[in-house]
Design an enzyme around this catalytic site. Structure first.
Site, PDB file in Angstrom:
ATOM      1  N   TYR A 157      35.736 138.841  68.632  1.00 46.95           N
ATOM      2  CA  TYR A 157      36.772 139.518  67.826  1.00 46.95           C
ATOM      3  C   TYR A 157      37.286 138.624  66.698  1.00 46.95           C
ATOM      4  O   TYR A 157      38.487 138.521  66.456  1.00 46.95           O
ATOM      5  CB  TYR A 157      37.959 139.948  68.717  1.00 46.95           C
ATOM      6  CG  TYR A 157      37.561 140.657  69.991  1.00 46.95           C
ATOM      7  CD1 TYR A 157      36.764 141.802  69.947  1.00 46.95           C
ATOM      8  CD2 TYR A 157      37.972 140.179  71.231  1.00 46.95           C
ATOM      9  CE1 TYR A 157      36.386 142.438  71.117  1.00 46.95           C
ATOM     10  CE2 TYR A 157      37.603 140.817  72.402  1.00 46.95           C
ATOM     11  CZ  TYR A 157      36.813 141.942  72.336  1.00 46.95           C
ATOM     12  OH  TYR A 157      36.439 142.562  73.491  1.00 46.95           O
ATOM     13  N   LYS A 170      40.286 113.896  85.743  1.00 48.15           N
ATOM     14  CA  LYS A 170      41.455 114.722  85.408  1.00 48.15           C
ATOM     15  C   LYS A 170      41.471 115.878  86.400  1.00 48.15           C
ATOM     16  O   LYS A 170      41.569 117.047  86.031  1.00 48.15           O
ATOM     17  CB  LYS A 170      41.361 115.209  83.946  1.00 48.15           C
ATOM     18  CG  LYS A 170      42.625 115.860  83.403  1.00 48.15           C
ATOM     19  CD  LYS A 170      43.831 114.960  83.383  1.00 48.15           C
ATOM     20  CE  LYS A 170      45.088 115.752  83.078  1.00 48.15           C
ATOM     21  NZ  LYS A 170      46.328 115.018  83.431  1.00 48.15           N
ATOM     22  N   ASP A 200      44.694 110.471  81.254  1.00 47.11           N
ATOM     23  CA  ASP A 200      45.922 110.198  80.500  1.00 47.11           C
ATOM     24  C   ASP A 200      46.546 108.883  80.962  1.00 47.11           C
ATOM     25  O   ASP A 200      46.949 108.041  80.144  1.00 47.11           O
ATOM     26  CB  ASP A 200      46.916 111.373  80.606  1.00 47.11           C
ATOM     27  CG  ASP A 200      46.989 112.005  81.997  1.00 47.11           C
ATOM     28  OD1 ASP A 200      46.179 111.632  82.869  1.00 47.11           O
ATOM     29  OD2 ASP A 200      47.855 112.869  82.218  1.00 47.11           O
ATOM     30  N   ASP A 224      34.408 109.301  74.848  1.00 46.85           N
ATOM     31  CA  ASP A 224      34.450 109.266  73.386  1.00 46.85           C
ATOM     32  C   ASP A 224      35.851 108.869  72.910  1.00 46.85           C
ATOM     33  O   ASP A 224      36.033 107.962  72.085  1.00 46.85           O
ATOM     34  CB  ASP A 224      34.080 110.655  72.856  1.00 46.85           C
ATOM     35  CG  ASP A 224      33.700 110.649  71.394  1.00 46.85           C
ATOM     36  OD1 ASP A 224      33.626 109.556  70.796  1.00 46.85           O
ATOM     37  OD2 ASP A 224      33.478 111.741  70.837  1.00 46.85           O
ATOM     38  N   ASP A 246      37.430 105.052  71.207  1.00 44.48           N
ATOM     39  CA  ASP A 246      38.099 104.895  69.908  1.00 44.48           C
ATOM     40  C   ASP A 246      39.408 104.139  70.101  1.00 44.48           C
ATOM     41  O   ASP A 246      39.769 103.270  69.302  1.00 44.48           O
ATOM     42  CB  ASP A 246      38.380 106.256  69.249  1.00 44.48           C
ATOM     43  CG  ASP A 246      37.280 106.661  68.271  1.00 44.48           C
ATOM     44  OD1 ASP A 246      36.104 106.378  68.566  1.00 44.48           O
ATOM     45  OD2 ASP A 246      37.597 107.249  67.216  1.00 44.48           O
TER      46      ASP A 246
END
Ligand SMILES: NC(=O)c1ccc[n+]([C@@H]2O[C@H](COP(=O)([O-])OP(=O)(O)OC[C@H]3O[C@@H](n4cnc5c(N)ncnc54)[C@H](O)[C@@H]3O)[C@@H](O)[C@H]2O)c1
Length: 365
Positions: A145, A187, A220, A244, A248
């Site tokens: 949609y 997680k 986290d 990933d 960083d």
């Protein structure tokens, strides 16, 4: 003397600046340590896409399969959607050649100041094992949609037993050969199918490695601990997306994304592996000659290791550290004023001092 056939893909932006710099240095390492390279360059990139409509030709992967290894800069250019460049070149290479491990050292080199207070060289020395073939980076999903108020997007993650087990085995073996500590990024509180599965496989595989102590950490919390107690990490195993992002962050903690390397490994060596810095094509500085070549050079160090030239790899990394520790020759991302060429020349010079004692090769004129 062994000669290694290497496919070179400089790609876009600063990739075309740092790859030739690293090639010069690797060539010299070969002279000094008794091996050589046979480079074949391919211009597959966003520029190639603009002129041909594809990132690489239809037989691109077959052509790459002929090489011992692949040395890549970075791809991505303004005006070309990033998913086109990633899925048109990098991801097909990583998957077709079963480069299921993306190995990323997070190490504070001599001469670099971490943005963290009081961290000394050696105070951060971790290896992140990022699962590189599946996980959150999947083609399964779709959009419905489009352009209506009911629009929806679905993106599936894929975690297979084979895929998770082989990443875990690699990480456990690696940790066993180092400080014997493995942190697994999970997680499983919020992601209730794939992450509990990840944890289960971690425990099953871990049962075979008594010498490794495992810590399961939600991503986290792990990100926060990377900042608060980076010295406690030895090997970290993470899914494609978590690895990933974490690397960083790790690259920033050890000075700059411009120095961080990676190896996309096919551990069984059935196919070429691929070595590339973790940074992108950096369009904001491309063309100015100021890109930091160290991430590309260090990726070359990882390629030397994979090719069996451990002494040359160590000498080259030592040479990089010597430059950083004993001079102010560094690019602006590390707070310096030097350009890519000056850093390259300085590393070449330092490499001469790291030549093997029995080297009969003349000093570079
Ligand atoms: N593996 C890859 O080829 C790869 C990886 C990441 C991003 N990309 C692509 O690169 C393009 C730019 O992405 P981005 O801006 O998010 O990330 P980026 O890594 O290219 O740049 C982020 C920031 O870091 C700086 N930087 C990066 N490498 C540097 C170096 N060697 N020396 C000095 N400074 C450096 C840049 O100037 C920029 O300010 C996008 O098209 C993206 O898709 C490609």
């Amino acid at each position: 003397m062994s000669t290694h056939r290497i496919a070179v893909l400089p790609g876009d932006g600063i990739g075309t600046e740092v790859v030739p710099a690293a090639q010069r240095i690797l060539e010299r390492a070969g002279d000094l340590f008794g091996f050589s390279f046979d480079w074949t360059e391919f211009d597959w990139s966003c520029e190639h896409y603009r002129t041909t409509g594809v990132m690489m030709p239809a037989d691109g992967l077959d052509r790459l399969a002929e090489f011992d290894q692949i040395f890549l800069g970075a791809v991505g250019a303004p005006g070309i959607p990033d998913h086109v460049s990633l899925w048109g070149l990098l991801i097909p290479i990583r998957r077709t050649f079963r480069q299921y491990i993306n190995l990323r050292p997070i190490k504070l080199l001599r001469g670099i100041d971490s943005p963290l207070r009081g961290v000394v060289p050696g105070g951060i020395d971790a290896l992140v094992v990022r699962e590189n073939n599946e996980g959150e980076y999947s083609e399964i999903g779709g959009r419905l949609y489009r352009g209506t108020p009911q629009e929806l997007a679905v993106q599936e993650s894929v975690f297979t037993r084979v895929g998770v087990e082989r990443a875990m085995h690699y990480a456990f073996r690696l940790a066993g050969g180092r400080r014997g500590k493995l942190a697994s990024a999970t997680k499983s509180n919020g992601i209730i199918h794939t992450m509990p599965f990840w944890d289960e496989v971690c425990r099953e595989v871990g049962g075979q490695y008594d010498d490794v102590e495992v810590e399961e950490l939600h991503i986290d919390a792990l990100a926060a601990m990377f900042v608060l107690r980076p010295h406690t990490f030895d090997v970290v195993v993470a899914s494609n997306l978590f690895g990933d992002i974490l690397t960083d962050l790790g690259a920033a903690l050890v000075g700059s994304i411009g120095i961080a390397p990676s190896a996309n490994l096919n551990p069984e060596r059935e196919y070429p592996s691929m070595f590339e810095p973790i940074h992108g094509s950096a369009p904001d500085i491309a063309g100015r000659g100021i890109a930091n070549p160290i991430g590309q050079i260090w990726s070359g160090v990882m390629m030397l290791d994979h090719l069996g030239h451990a002494a040359a790899a160590q000498a080259l990394l030592d040479a990089v550290e010597d430059v950083l520790a004993s001079s102010d020759v560094r690019t602006p991302d590390l707070g310096g004023k030097a350009d890519t060429a000056a850093v390259t020349a300085a590393v070449l010079g330092a490499l001469e001092d790291r030549r093997p004692a029995d080297s009969t090769v003349g000093v570079r004129g």
